[in-house]
Design an enzyme around this catalytic site. Structure first.
Site, PDB file in Angstrom:
ATOM      1  N   ASP A  21       5.285  -1.143   3.069  1.00  0.00           N
ATOM      2  CA  ASP A  21       5.342  -2.127   1.981  1.00  0.00           C
ATOM      3  C   ASP A  21       4.660  -1.617   0.718  1.00  0.00           C
ATOM      4  O   ASP A  21       4.851  -2.184  -0.364  1.00  0.00           O
ATOM      5  CB  ASP A  21       4.760  -3.479   2.416  1.00  0.00           C
ATOM      6  CG  ASP A  21       3.391  -3.391   3.037  1.00  0.00           C
ATOM      7  OD1 ASP A  21       3.119  -2.397   3.727  1.00  0.00           O
ATOM      8  OD2 ASP A  21       2.580  -4.318   2.833  1.00  0.00           O
ATOM      9  N   HIS A  42      -2.625   3.153   0.607  1.00  0.00           N
ATOM     10  CA  HIS A  42      -2.331   2.801   2.007  1.00  0.00           C
ATOM     11  C   HIS A  42      -0.846   3.072   2.237  1.00  0.00           C
ATOM     12  O   HIS A  42      -0.001   2.672   1.442  1.00  0.00           O
ATOM     13  CB  HIS A  42      -2.674   1.323   2.184  1.00  0.00           C
ATOM     14  CG  HIS A  42      -2.239   0.682   3.458  1.00  0.00           C
ATOM     15  ND1 HIS A  42      -2.262   1.308   4.680  1.00  0.00           N
ATOM     16  CD2 HIS A  42      -1.805  -0.586   3.703  1.00  0.00           C
ATOM     17  CE1 HIS A  42      -1.855   0.453   5.602  1.00  0.00           C
ATOM     18  NE2 HIS A  42      -1.553  -0.692   5.046  1.00  0.00           N
ATOM     19  N   HIS A  53       6.004  -7.849   8.485  1.00  0.00           N
ATOM     20  CA  HIS A  53       5.782  -7.061   9.705  1.00  0.00           C
ATOM     21  C   HIS A  53       6.876  -7.402  10.718  1.00  0.00           C
ATOM     22  O   HIS A  53       6.598  -7.856  11.834  1.00  0.00           O
ATOM     23  CB  HIS A  53       4.404  -7.361  10.324  1.00  0.00           C
ATOM     24  CG  HIS A  53       3.248  -6.917   9.470  1.00  0.00           C
ATOM     25  ND1 HIS A  53       1.982  -7.444   9.588  1.00  0.00           N
ATOM     26  CD2 HIS A  53       3.173  -5.988   8.490  1.00  0.00           C
ATOM     27  CE1 HIS A  53       1.181  -6.863   8.722  1.00  0.00           C
ATOM     28  NE2 HIS A  53       1.886  -5.967   8.046  1.00  0.00           N
ATOM     29  N   TYR A  66      -4.053 -14.857   5.599  1.00  0.00           N
ATOM     30  CA  TYR A  66      -3.935 -13.390   5.581  1.00  0.00           C
ATOM     31  C   TYR A  66      -5.098 -12.774   6.356  1.00  0.00           C
ATOM     32  O   TYR A  66      -4.918 -11.908   7.219  1.00  0.00           O
ATOM     33  CB  TYR A  66      -3.948 -12.936   4.123  1.00  0.00           C
ATOM     34  CG  TYR A  66      -3.588 -11.503   3.864  1.00  0.00           C
ATOM     35  CD1 TYR A  66      -2.305 -11.167   3.436  1.00  0.00           C
ATOM     36  CD2 TYR A  66      -4.522 -10.487   3.999  1.00  0.00           C
ATOM     37  CE1 TYR A  66      -1.980  -9.848   3.157  1.00  0.00           C
ATOM     38  CE2 TYR A  66      -4.204  -9.180   3.733  1.00  0.00           C
ATOM     39  CZ  TYR A  66      -2.928  -8.864   3.311  1.00  0.00           C
ATOM     40  OH  TYR A  66      -2.610  -7.557   3.042  1.00  0.00           O
ATOM     41  N   GLU A 119       1.345   2.130   4.596  1.00  0.00           N
ATOM     42  CA  GLU A 119       2.286   1.220   5.257  1.00  0.00           C
ATOM     43  C   GLU A 119       3.500   1.050   4.333  1.00  0.00           C
ATOM     44  O   GLU A 119       3.361   1.011   3.099  1.00  0.00           O
ATOM     45  CB  GLU A 119       1.607  -0.135   5.546  1.00  0.00           C
ATOM     46  CG  GLU A 119       2.382  -0.942   6.560  1.00  0.00           C
ATOM     47  CD  GLU A 119       1.600  -2.149   7.103  1.00  0.00           C
ATOM     48  OE1 GLU A 119       0.386  -2.262   6.854  1.00  0.00           O
ATOM     49  OE2 GLU A 119       2.234  -2.983   7.782  1.00  0.00           O
ATOM     50  N   HIS A 144      -1.007  -7.451  -2.632  1.00  0.00           N
ATOM     51  CA  HIS A 144      -0.172  -8.617  -2.324  1.00  0.00           C
ATOM     52  C   HIS A 144      -0.777  -9.840  -3.005  1.00  0.00           C
ATOM     53  O   HIS A 144      -1.996 -10.040  -2.933  1.00  0.00           O
ATOM     54  CB  HIS A 144      -0.131  -8.918  -0.825  1.00  0.00           C
ATOM     55  CG  HIS A 144       0.471  -7.839   0.017  1.00  0.00           C
ATOM     56  ND1 HIS A 144       1.814  -7.505  -0.062  1.00  0.00           N
ATOM     57  CD2 HIS A 144      -0.061  -7.042   0.967  1.00  0.00           C
ATOM     58  CE1 HIS A 144       2.062  -6.545   0.804  1.00  0.00           C
ATOM     59  NE2 HIS A 144       0.947  -6.242   1.435  1.00  0.00           N
ATOM     60  N   HIS A 151      -6.758  -2.180   6.789  1.00  0.00           N
ATOM     61  CA  HIS A 151      -6.592  -2.402   8.211  1.00  0.00           C
ATOM     62  C   HIS A 151      -5.891  -1.249   8.932  1.00  0.00           C
ATOM     63  O   HIS A 151      -5.579  -1.363  10.133  1.00  0.00           O
ATOM     64  CB  HIS A 151      -5.800  -3.705   8.435  1.00  0.00           C
ATOM     65  CG  HIS A 151      -4.346  -3.619   7.978  1.00  0.00           C
ATOM     66  ND1 HIS A 151      -3.304  -3.899   8.829  1.00  0.00           N
ATOM     67  CD2 HIS A 151      -3.778  -3.256   6.812  1.00  0.00           C
ATOM     68  CE1 HIS A 151      -2.147  -3.758   8.216  1.00  0.00           C
ATOM     69  NE2 HIS A 151      -2.407  -3.366   6.983  1.00  0.00           N
ATOM     70  N   ASP A 186      -4.519  -3.891   0.470  1.00  0.00           N
ATOM     71  CA  ASP A 186      -4.358  -5.082   1.308  1.00  0.00           C
ATOM     72  C   ASP A 186      -5.573  -6.019   1.264  1.00  0.00           C
ATOM     73  O   ASP A 186      -5.417  -7.246   1.347  1.00  0.00           O
ATOM     74  CB  ASP A 186      -4.127  -4.671   2.772  1.00  0.00           C
ATOM     75  CG  ASP A 186      -2.682  -4.290   3.050  1.00  0.00           C
ATOM     76  OD1 ASP A 186      -1.792  -4.778   2.331  1.00  0.00           O
ATOM     77  OD2 ASP A 186      -2.440  -3.517   3.992  1.00  0.00           O
TER      78      ASP A 186
HETATM   79 FE1  FEO Z   1      -0.975  -2.876   5.387  1.00  0.00          FE
HETATM   80 FE2  FEO Z   1       0.425  -4.544   2.830  1.00  0.00          FE
HETATM   81  O1  FEO Z   1       0.335  -3.233   4.140  1.00  0.00           O
END
Ligand code: FEO
Length: 393
Positions: A82, A78, A22, A191, A80, A224, A144, A163
């Site tokens: 990544d 998701h 981030h 995390y 985002e 992750h 999230h 996530d």
């Molecule tokens: Fe909310 Fe791993 O991105």
């Protein structure tokens, strides 16, 4: 490509070098991974992709292992970057390919890539038959991001959780049961503490919803870190605990100091706590990683924050952690403030006020010392610790 279970494969990348996520908001001392998954049933399905800087390596693996032309559709749990970054290159080659995501996912993918691809919006309970297996979608709104969702693969019974239940680590194995347990669990709670704490009330509700769906979960594969293969509900049970006013009973003392006066106060307060049987940890904030510190605050029952006064307020790192505490909406914590000063002496009062505004139950008036503490003032700090301890029992 590593087999996860039956016809599900791990196609992601382990990022051994990354030390912050981030931007520079989140430290990742053990690296991270972007776990993309491939399901090879009658349909070939790609679930989540990788962060943009790794697109070329990912596309090359994808091409060698399966061939981009052979993918029937993509699921983006998701959006985002990544987990969606490599979409741009995939879609350049296959602009027709359907992308399954949540309704909010359609909006956010469009806003991130400025493309109107072949979106198929899905919601909780929607299913797709892909041959032997069925995919079941589970909405995870605000856990999230507004677009977050999970995909359950019925047959092998693997929950692709994105996530949720993840950890930022790159390990020698992709499976949790083959990794250093201290590292995995520390990264899992770090995390949670740094990313998911603000959403605690929603998390409990969502977990209840998922359990009510009676999905026969045999494995949880996040996007992750390590995959929960052995007794996967252990991490779900931890999330239930962590989202329910969690603490480990000790006090986290955080301070910043210029000439060690505030540090001496911290030590005397800790001795006072100890004399009443309360364990504590002390952190000089300027010598501590902010995300490790946030984890320690999350685990604490009591939070005592101190700073000397500079320019009518606390030192800048203390101001920053107070903002973090407020933003993370820590629940059911007891707090207090302290600090040294030279002339005006506002820092301890401001810390006290900001802790209250952050929802921390501040149980005693702040304690302050002008310049360096003498023996009597250190004894007052010791007694401050004793009094604080009594509020924890
Ligand atoms: Fe909310 Fe791993 O991105």
């Amino acid at each position: 490509m590593i087999q996860v279970k039956d016809q599900i494969y791990h196609l992601g990348l382990r990022d051994w070098e990354i030390r912050s996520f981030h931007g520079h908001e989140l430290s990742t001392f053990h690296g991270s991974s972007y776990n993309s998954y491939l399901i090879k049933d009658e349909k070939t399905v790609l679930v989540d992709v990788v962060w943009t800087p790794h697109s070329k390596e990912f596309i090359s693996i994808l091409e060698n292992e399966v061939g981009i032309d052979n993918i029937d559709f993509i699921i983006i749990n998701h959006s985002e970057p990544d987990h969606s970054g490599a979409l741009a290159e995939i879609m350049e080659r296959r602009p027709d390919i359907p992308i399954y995501c949540s309704v909010k996912g359609v909006e956010t993918i469009r806003k991130q890539f400025h493309k109107d691809w072949n979106f198929r919006a899905v919601k909780t309970g929607d299913t797709i038959n892909i041959g032997m297996y069925e995919l079941v979608f589970v909405d995870m709104t605000m856990i999230h991001w507004p677009d977050s969702m999970m995909t359950f693969v019925k047959g092998p019974n693997v929950l692709l959780s994105n996530d949720a239940f993840g950890q930022h680590l790159a390990g020698a194995s992709i499976f949790e049961d083959e990794l250093d347990q201290c590292m995995v669990w520390h990264e899992a709670i770090k995390y949670y503490a740094n990313i998911l704490t603000p959403f605690a009330p929603l998390i409990r509700k969502k977990i209840d919803e998922i359990l009510a769906m009676n999905l026969p979960i045999e494995m949880i594969a996040p996007s992750h870190g390590a995959i929960w293969r052995k007794e996967p509900l252990r991490i779900v049970e931890k999330y239930v605990q962590w989202s329910d006013n969690y603490n480990e009973g000790y006090v986290t003392i955080v301070y910043d100091t210029m000439y060690n006066a505030t540090k001496k106060m911290a030590g005397a307060i800790a001795r006072g706590l100890e004399s009443r049987g309360i364990k504590s940890k002390q952190f000089n904030i300027s010598a501590t990683d902010m995300n490790e510190l946030m984890t320690e605050l999350f685990k604490a029952k009591g939070i005592i924050i101190g700073s000397c006064t500079v320019n009518n307020g606390p030192l800048r790192n203390i101001a920053a952690i107070l903002a973090e505490i407020k933003g993370h909406k820590l629940k059911n914590k007891v707090g207090a403030a302290f600090g040294s000063y030279g002339w005006s002496g506002e820092a301890h009062k401001k810390i006290h006020k900001e802790l209250e505004e952050a929802g921390i139950k501040v149980v005693i008036e702040p304690i302050s010392v002008k310049y360096q503490p003498d023996g009597g003032e250190l004894e007052a700090c010791f007694n401050f610790g004793r009094e604080f301890a009594d509020h924890l029992k």
